[in-house]
Design an enzyme around this catalytic site. Structure first.
Site, PDB file in Angstrom:
ATOM      1  N   SER A 255       0.832  -1.189   0.000  1.00  0.00           N
ATOM      2  CA  SER A 255       0.000   0.000   0.000  1.00  0.00           C
ATOM      3  C   SER A 255       0.871   1.246   0.000  1.00  0.00           C
ATOM      4  O   SER A 255       1.943   1.274   0.617  1.00  0.00           O
ATOM      5  CB  SER A 255      -0.891  -0.040   1.236  1.00  0.00           C
ATOM      6  N   LYS A 256       0.375   2.253  -0.690  1.00  0.00           N
ATOM      7  CA  LYS A 256       1.115   3.513  -0.807  1.00  0.00           C
ATOM      8  C   LYS A 256       1.388   4.131   0.555  1.00  0.00           C
ATOM      9  O   LYS A 256       2.319   4.912   0.700  1.00  0.00           O
ATOM     10  CB  LYS A 256       0.309   4.485  -1.661  1.00  0.00           C
TER      11      LYS A 256
END
Ligand code: GLU
Length: 488
Positions: A255-256
């Site tokens: 995930s970013k």
């Protein structure tokens, strides 16, 4: 043995994820190890999700990671075209064959019919909604009538009921599924495009793919593919599903929020291709020894399907990646590292802020700082004082001497000491001797002395050995900076 042909089949629905590069790498290695071919095929059948420019960006980034393909877009080959939207007639013919053989059927249900069906099934509390097969047994006259009226249709897979569908996966072993759990999936859409399921089977077969290696999220789709292979009377490929990636310490996909997720962003961040590949090799595979540093060539040589981990998810340890990158930065030939920094800055339009100096000076700077450098993007922060006069904060300057007065005393004594040093004696070893004599004579503590010196010259509290920094900066600059610090 039949020559190995592996493939990666990107869907151009967005930028390429780092996990895709891991899968490309494994496919690449398997084919290269056996002198086979690695193929890229563009799966652009979902016209709604196409993203402009994504094909080029995906191909570019695969190339940037050095994983070149033998056949595919921009390269050609004997099994093209390698872009699915250019193969529509092939899929149409195959869908027709399935209909003719009784393995698929026309479905004339409208979107509204299907929505209604879904709602009803949901209202009944069914665990998953499936097509109810209402078009499966339409009489031939009805079909002919609808077709002649030009009624919109799809073609669906006719999934047999009450059967077990099985296949052997090289990683996950023997897998079996009840056909009753499998939907009569759409194979050909009303826009004439195939769905992934039809296109992937037809293409893997026609392109002679021997091993399908892909993320394990495709396992649930595989029984549909097995049914199609059976319907066409083709031999399925060898399936090698790979564990997917998750964030270290979290049961979730990358995930970013934790950092980069796209392949190109890792390059932009200043990771070296060699280090990224080395790190990715171990995400789902282990040669079983202690060796951790692998070149691509060594990986190709040692790669074995039998050493792929049979686990659902493998942790993407960002700290480990940083370590591996630092290792490569520290150990690669200096000139190569220098070129990597330069190429990286050029590619991502980063200003290195390092002015017009001779290459030799840049190399010396890099040699001093690389011990501390984990990513190329740290270059500017680690080297600025070699190229520009730093901002020195009085607070930091006096922090170690504990008072302005004592700080200034130390700076004054160093200035007096260094003013008389000849150019020949401006060498780390000589400077060290002089500084130590000076600090002993004045009873300064080692830390307060050198930290005050370090801050005065670099503006920083963490640098390579300060005397080496001083030797490289040269007498004139060092005295100039000390003089400025003495006026703070
Ligand atoms: N086009 C699919 C994807 O985007 C390929 C899946 C497969 O390898 O079969 O991942």
């Amino acid at each position: 043995m039949q020559s190995i042909r592996t493939r990666m089949a990107p869907s151009p629905t967005g930028d390429y994820h780092i996990g895709h590069i891991r899968t490309v790498l494994y496919n690449y290695a398997l084919s290269k190890k056996h002198g086979g071919k690695f193929i890229i095929r563009i799966e652009d059948t979902d016209q709604v999700r196409l993203v402009e420019g994504a094909v080029d960006r995906i191909l570019d980034v695969i190339g940037e990671y050095g994983l070149n393909w033998d056949e595919g877009p921009k390269k050609g080959g004997d099994f093209g075209p390698y872009t699915q939207s250019e193969r529509l007639d092939i899929y149409k013919d195959h869908a027709q064959k399935l209909i003719d053989g009784g393995n698929a059927y026309y479905c004339f249900c409208s979107k509204e019919d299907l929505d209604q069906m879904r709602k009803e099934q949901q209202a009944q509390g069914l665990p998953k909604t499936m097509y109810d097969g209402r078009c499966k047994n339409l009489p031939a006259e009805k079909i002919a009538q609808f077709l002649s009226e030009g009624k919109s249709y799809t073609v669906r897979l006719k999934v047999p009921s009450g059967e077990t569908i099985e296949f052997d996966d090289e990683v996950y072993g023997h897998l079996s599924f009840s056909s009753d759990e499998i939907d009569d999936t759409v194979l050909l859409k009303s826009d004439g495009y195939p769905t992934y399921h039809l296109a992937v089977v037809v293409d893997d077969h026609m392109m002679g793919i021997t091993h399908v290696m892909r993320g394990n999220d495709w396992i649930p789709s595989t029984p549909k593919h097995i049914l199609l292979y059976k319907a066409f009377n083709w031999q399925p490929p060898i399936y090698v599903h790979l564990p997917n990636l998750k964030e270290q310490g979290a049961d979730r996909k990358l995930s970013k929020r934790f950092g980069s997720v796209f392949a190109t962003d890792f390059l932009r961040e200043g990771y070296l291709v060699e280090a990224l590949l080395n790190f990715l090799m171990f995400l789902g595979w282990n040669p079983g020894g202690e060796k951790e540093i692998y070149s691509l060539e060594e990986f190709v040589n040692d790669f074995e399907i039998s050493r792929i981990h049979k686990t659902d998810l493998v942790a993407f340890d960002r700290e480990k990646l940083l370590w591996v990158n630092g290792y490569y930065i520290r150990s690669m030939p200096l000139a190569k590292l220098c070129k990597s920094v330069k190429d990286w800055a050029e590619k991502f339009e980063i200003d290195l802020k390092c002015g017009e100096y001779e290459l030799d000076y840049h190399l010396k700077v890099l040699d001093l700082v690389r011990e501390r450098m984990k990513k190329l993007s740290e270059y500017v922060g680690l080297t600025h004082y070699f190229y520009h006069k730093p901002e020195v904060s009085p607070e930091l300057l006096y922090k170690y001497a504990k008072s302005e007065e004592r700080g200034q005393e130390i700076i004054g004594s160093i200035l007096a000491l260094l003013e008389n040093v000849t150019q020949e004696k401006w060498k780390t070893a000589d400077l060290e001797k002089m500084c130590h004599e000076n600090l002993e004579k004045n009873d300064y503590k080692t830390k307060e002395f050198f930290m005050t010196l370090r801050v005065a010259i670099t503006g920083e509290t963490a640098t390579p050995p300060i005397l080496e920094v001083m030797e490289l900066l040269g007498k004139e600059l060092v005295l100039e900076r000390l003089a400025s610090a003495s006026k703070l």
